[in-house]
Design a protein around this motif. Structure first.
Motif, PDB file in Angstrom:
ATOM      1  N   ILE A 168      -3.911 -15.758 -11.230  1.00 49.84           N
ATOM      2  CA  ILE A 168      -3.480 -14.686 -10.335  1.00 49.84           C
ATOM      3  C   ILE A 168      -4.320 -14.743  -9.062  1.00 49.84           C
ATOM      4  N   PHE A 169      -3.642 -14.765  -7.907  1.00 51.50           N
ATOM      5  CA  PHE A 169      -4.336 -14.841  -6.611  1.00 51.50           C
ATOM      6  C   PHE A 169      -4.436 -13.442  -6.036  1.00 51.50           C
ATOM      7  N   GLU A 170      -5.657 -12.943  -5.969  1.00 52.34           N
ATOM      8  CA  GLU A 170      -5.849 -11.549  -5.572  1.00 52.34           C
ATOM      9  C   GLU A 170      -7.135 -11.423  -4.760  1.00 52.34           C
ATOM     10  N   GLY A 171      -7.028 -10.785  -3.605  1.00 47.07           N
ATOM     11  CA  GLY A 171      -8.197 -10.616  -2.754  1.00 47.07           C
ATOM     12  C   GLY A 171      -8.778 -11.931  -2.284  1.00 47.07           C
ATOM     13  N   GLY A 172      -7.919 -12.932  -2.144  1.00 44.79           N
ATOM     14  CA  GLY A 172      -8.370 -14.236  -1.688  1.00 44.79           C
ATOM     15  C   GLY A 172      -9.053 -15.069  -2.748  1.00 44.79           C
ATOM     16  N   VAL A 173      -8.975 -14.627  -4.029  1.00 41.91           N
ATOM     17  CA  VAL A 173      -9.658 -15.322  -5.119  1.00 41.91           C
ATOM     18  C   VAL A 173      -8.675 -15.548  -6.271  1.00 41.91           C
ATOM     19  N   TRP A 174      -8.762 -16.713  -6.914  1.00 45.21           N
ATOM     20  CA  TRP A 174      -7.962 -16.989  -8.108  1.00 45.21           C
ATOM     21  C   TRP A 174      -8.698 -16.506  -9.352  1.00 45.21           C
ATOM     22  N   HIS A 175      -7.944 -15.882 -10.278  1.00 44.11           N
ATOM     23  CA  HIS A 175      -8.474 -15.480 -11.578  1.00 44.11           C
ATOM     24  C   HIS A 175      -7.572 -16.076 -12.650  1.00 44.11           C
ATOM     25  N   LEU A 176      -8.150 -16.392 -13.809  1.00 45.54           N
ATOM     26  CA  LEU A 176      -7.410 -17.012 -14.902  1.00 45.54           C
ATOM     27  C   LEU A 176      -7.372 -16.089 -16.110  1.00 45.54           C
ATOM     28  N   MET A 177      -6.258 -16.157 -16.859  1.00 47.74           N
ATOM     29  CA  MET A 177      -6.129 -15.286 -18.028  1.00 47.74           C
ATOM     30  C   MET A 177      -5.241 -15.902 -19.089  1.00 47.74           C
ATOM     31  N   ARG A 178      -5.595 -15.658 -20.326  1.00 54.11           N
ATOM     32  CA  ARG A 178      -4.789 -16.095 -21.470  1.00 54.11           C
ATOM     33  C   ARG A 178      -3.788 -15.012 -21.844  1.00 54.11           C
ATOM     34  N   ILE A 179      -2.543 -15.447 -22.099  1.00 57.72           N
ATOM     35  CA  ILE A 179      -1.536 -14.548 -22.662  1.00 57.72           C
ATOM     36  C   ILE A 179      -0.957 -15.264 -23.870  1.00 57.72           C
ATOM     37  N   MET A 194      -5.975 -29.246 -18.403  1.00 59.48           N
ATOM     38  CA  MET A 194      -5.134 -28.460 -17.505  1.00 59.48           C
ATOM     39  C   MET A 194      -4.509 -29.390 -16.475  1.00 59.48           C
ATOM     40  N   ASP A 195      -3.178 -29.454 -16.454  1.00 59.95           N
ATOM     41  CA  ASP A 195      -2.433 -30.402 -15.631  1.00 59.95           C
ATOM     42  C   ASP A 195      -2.140 -29.797 -14.257  1.00 59.95           C
ATOM     43  N   LEU A 196      -3.035 -30.039 -13.323  1.00 62.39           N
ATOM     44  CA  LEU A 196      -2.940 -29.422 -11.998  1.00 62.39           C
ATOM     45  C   LEU A 196      -1.835 -30.006 -11.134  1.00 62.39           C
ATOM     46  N   ASP A 197      -1.256 -31.134 -11.550  1.00 59.65           N
ATOM     47  CA  ASP A 197      -0.187 -31.739 -10.751  1.00 59.65           C
ATOM     48  C   ASP A 197       1.176 -31.112 -11.021  1.00 59.65           C
ATOM     49  N   ASN A 198       1.251 -30.259 -12.029  1.00 63.81           N
ATOM     50  CA  ASN A 198       2.544 -29.675 -12.396  1.00 63.81           C
ATOM     51  C   ASN A 198       2.506 -28.152 -12.432  1.00 63.81           C
ATOM     52  N   ASN A 199       1.731 -27.562 -11.536  1.00 68.33           N
ATOM     53  CA  ASN A 199       1.690 -26.100 -11.425  1.00 68.33           C
ATOM     54  C   ASN A 199       3.055 -25.555 -11.018  1.00 68.33           C
ATOM     55  N   GLU A 200       3.365 -24.351 -11.494  1.00 72.32           N
ATOM     56  CA  GLU A 200       4.528 -23.603 -11.029  1.00 72.32           C
ATOM     57  C   GLU A 200       4.005 -22.362 -10.314  1.00 72.32           C
ATOM     58  N   TYR A 201       4.491 -22.111  -9.103  1.00 72.46           N
ATOM     59  CA  TYR A 201       4.013 -20.974  -8.327  1.00 72.46           C
ATOM     60  C   TYR A 201       5.077 -19.885  -8.286  1.00 72.46           C
ATOM     61  N   GLY A 202       4.630 -18.646  -8.308  1.00 75.93           N
ATOM     62  CA  GLY A 202       5.548 -17.520  -8.262  1.00 75.93           C
ATOM     63  C   GLY A 202       4.943 -16.344  -7.537  1.00 75.93           C
ATOM     64  N   GLU A 203       5.743 -15.317  -7.339  1.00 79.89           N
ATOM     65  CA  GLU A 203       5.292 -14.114  -6.642  1.00 79.89           C
ATOM     66  C   GLU A 203       5.920 -12.895  -7.298  1.00 79.89           C
ATOM     67  N   LEU A 241       1.378 -18.665  -0.224  1.00 81.02           N
ATOM     68  CA  LEU A 241       0.332 -19.573  -0.638  1.00 81.02           C
ATOM     69  C   LEU A 241       0.278 -20.785   0.291  1.00 81.02           C
ATOM     70  N   THR A 242      -0.868 -20.988   0.901  1.00 82.66           N
ATOM     71  CA  THR A 242      -1.062 -22.136   1.774  1.00 82.66           C
ATOM     72  C   THR A 242      -1.611 -23.299   0.955  1.00 82.66           C
ATOM     73  N   GLU A 243      -1.679 -24.461   1.575  1.00 86.54           N
ATOM     74  CA  GLU A 243      -2.291 -25.603   0.895  1.00 86.54           C
ATOM     75  C   GLU A 243      -3.759 -25.310   0.587  1.00 86.54           C
ATOM     76  N   ALA A 244      -4.406 -24.572   1.475  1.00 81.53           N
ATOM     77  CA  ALA A 244      -5.803 -24.203   1.226  1.00 81.53           C
ATOM     78  C   ALA A 244      -5.914 -23.319  -0.012  1.00 81.53           C
ATOM     79  N   ASN A 245      -4.953 -22.393  -0.192  1.00 73.43           N
ATOM     80  CA  ASN A 245      -4.944 -21.544  -1.383  1.00 73.43           C
ATOM     81  C   ASN A 245      -4.771 -22.387  -2.646  1.00 73.43           C
ATOM     82  N   LYS A 246      -3.896 -23.381  -2.552  1.00 72.87           N
ATOM     83  CA  LYS A 246      -3.650 -24.242  -3.708  1.00 72.87           C
ATOM     84  C   LYS A 246      -4.866 -25.119  -4.008  1.00 72.87           C
ATOM     85  N   ASP A 247      -5.542 -25.563  -2.961  1.00 71.90           N
ATOM     86  CA  ASP A 247      -6.778 -26.315  -3.157  1.00 71.90           C
ATOM     87  C   ASP A 247      -7.840 -25.436  -3.810  1.00 71.90           C
TER      88      ASP A 247
END
Length: 197
Positions: A156-167, A115-124, A43-49
């Motif tokens: 979820i970052f897939e195909g260069g696009v972010w998608h959101l989902m509730r669990i 939604m608190d964007l300053d405290n995201n947790e990133y994973g793979e 994930l680049t800074e551009a991806n996070k933006d």
């Protein structure tokens, strides 16, 4: 930055039909409970933006009651997996969701989505799919009672696009893992819900 939106989404009073259950499963909040995460390598800074832009767009659509845009954030793999499991095309699933929202407007109201964007947790995931967890609080009024739900939104970052989902429950988790087998083995904790004045 804390993004907040006051929205007018509603859910059916009783979830006795397939259509009502579907609307609740996929449209109420997109909040995710806690998951184990590791540092995402790609994930680049551009991806996070781009994630920030996606969340801001989701909040703006919620404020405007633009439910077509709201549903559009759901991962295509999840919609495809659900469509296959019920034997209906994705477009029909989306129409059902929109119809149920329109019918349910008078029952419950989402007063706030923050939604608190300053405290995201990133994973793979093991297959290389990157994801993020965004701390999320929703406030909903149902027939005079108000509820606050604290959780995290899965992006979820897939195909260069972010998608959101509730669990939010076992059904959501099962739906996610059916569409994304790499999530099998990841443990999820329940969201917290409290009654507020």
């Amino acid at each position: 930055m804390l993004m907040a939106a006051r929205t007018t989404a509603a859910i059916p009073r009783f979830a006795s039909s397939f259509q009502a259950r579907l609307a609740i499963l996929l449209l109420v909040g997109f909040a995710l409970c806690c998951a184990t995460s590791v540092a995402a390598r790609d994930l680049t800074e551009a991806n996070k933006d781009a994630l920030r832009s996606k969340v801001e767009g989701f909040v703006a659509a919620s404020e405007a009651g633009d439910w077509a845009t709201v549903i559009d954030v759901i991962p295509p793999k999840v919609l495809g997996s659900l469509a296959e499991s019920v034997g209906a095309p994705v477009e029909a699933i989306q129409r059902v969701m929109l119809d149920q929202i329109a019918e349910a407007m008078a029952v419950a109201v989402f007063e706030e989505v923050a939604m608190d964007l300053d405290n995201n947790e990133y994973g793979e995931l093991a297959d290389g799919t990157s994801y993020a967890l965004v701390p999320t609080v929703t406030i909903m009024a149902v027939e005079g009672d108000r509820f606050r739900t604290s959780s995290k939104t899965l992006a979820i970052f897939e195909g260069g696009v972010w998608h959101l989902m509730r669990i939010g429950n076992v059904q959501h988790i099962s739906m996610l893992k059916q569409a994304y087998p790499s999530f099998v083995g990841v443990e999820f904790e329940g969201e917290t819900v409290e009654v507020i004045e």
